[in-house]
Design a protein around this motif. Sequence first.
Motif, PDB file in Angstrom:
ATOM      1  N   TYR A  70      -0.056   0.969   0.191  1.00 50.93           N
ATOM      2  CA  TYR A  70      -1.229   0.492   0.802  1.00 50.93           C
ATOM      3  C   TYR A  70      -1.677  -0.933   0.401  1.00 50.93           C
ATOM      4  CZ  TYR A  70      -2.580   2.200  -3.913  1.00 50.93           C
ATOM      5  OH  TYR A  70      -2.486   2.613  -5.256  1.00 50.93           O
TER       6      TYR A  70
ATOM      7  N   HIS B 140       3.052   1.190   7.345  1.00 49.65           N
ATOM      8  CA  HIS B 140       1.708   1.732   7.061  1.00 49.65           C
ATOM      9  C   HIS B 140       0.553   0.749   7.802  1.00 49.65           C
ATOM     10  CE1 HIS B 140      -1.175   4.382   5.604  1.00 49.65           C
ATOM     11  NE2 HIS B 140      -1.205   3.993   4.294  1.00 49.65           N
TER      12      HIS B 140
ATOM     13  N   SER C  92      -0.204   7.985  -0.863  1.00 54.26           N
ATOM     14  CA  SER C  92       1.027   7.352  -0.234  1.00 54.26           C
ATOM     15  C   SER C  92       2.212   8.467   0.023  1.00 54.26           C
ATOM     16  CB  SER C  92       1.666   6.235  -1.125  1.00 54.26           C
ATOM     17  OG  SER C  92       0.844   5.387  -1.270  1.00 54.26           O
TER      18      SER C  92
ATOM     19  N   THR D 260      -2.748   2.489  12.284  1.00 57.33           N
ATOM     20  CA  THR D 260      -4.032   2.963  11.664  1.00 57.33           C
ATOM     21  C   THR D 260      -4.780   3.836  12.640  1.00 57.33           C
ATOM     22  OG1 THR D 260      -6.208   2.545  10.402  1.00 57.33           O
ATOM     23  CG2 THR D 260      -5.406   1.012  12.153  1.00 57.33           C
TER      24      THR D 260
END
Length: 247
Positions: free
Chosen positions: A86, A110, A34, A133
């Motif tokens: 995440y 994210h 991260s 992504t």
Amino acid sequence: GGFARYLNYLVENGLFEPPRGKTAAILAGDDTYSAFIGNTFNDTAQELGWEILLKEAFTVATVADWGPMLSKVRDVNPSVLFTADYNPAENAALTNTLAANPIPALVYQHYGPSVPEYLELTGENANGIIWATVLGFLPDKIGLDWVAAYEAKFGQTPGYANAPGGYDQVWVWAKAVALAGDPFDYKKVARMTEMGIHRGTTGGSSFEDHGGRCYPWQVNDPSLGQSHTIYQIQDGQQVLVFPDPYS
């Protein structure tokens, strides 16, 4: 880094007018994964003329209450809130906290919202959230045929990121092994991998300096790079907003 470039693309093309200028706040986990994402966004955004007003670290999967960190974000009042966490459930908790007391900023989360349980936990609170992504299936015939096959085999919908990336990875490896003639000749398998191009669910996989290339930031031919797919949740649905020609 790609998301910072995407923000610049939005501004330069008149698709987003930052309400308080090119300013951003970053909330990123302190683990290697991260932190790398948060630091890369920080560095690239600053290179492109964005001002980072706040950079706060936390330990993923331990945040009991997002309130204190979001209070710091409110204090600096950025145009963009960039988060790197995440954990899908933690992303959902952040979203629900924001919905209860919104911050007038574009919010990026994210890849966590790609996991099906995220929308189950957030409902309409997730509308407007952006995530991305480079391992996502494309909503074209190849990608959608794969989704249908996945659902028929497993009885559930795949996530938008990890499942298609893993599927393509196995095919890239299998083709390289076939060309190498020996799955245990690792160096030859590696050479065959880097010589090949595979068009899978995530786009084109080709290699440079031992790494896969990303479309459009590293290569402008979509057949040669895995696409940096950027989604916004709209009316409870995942809507691909970038890049062309898939959006």
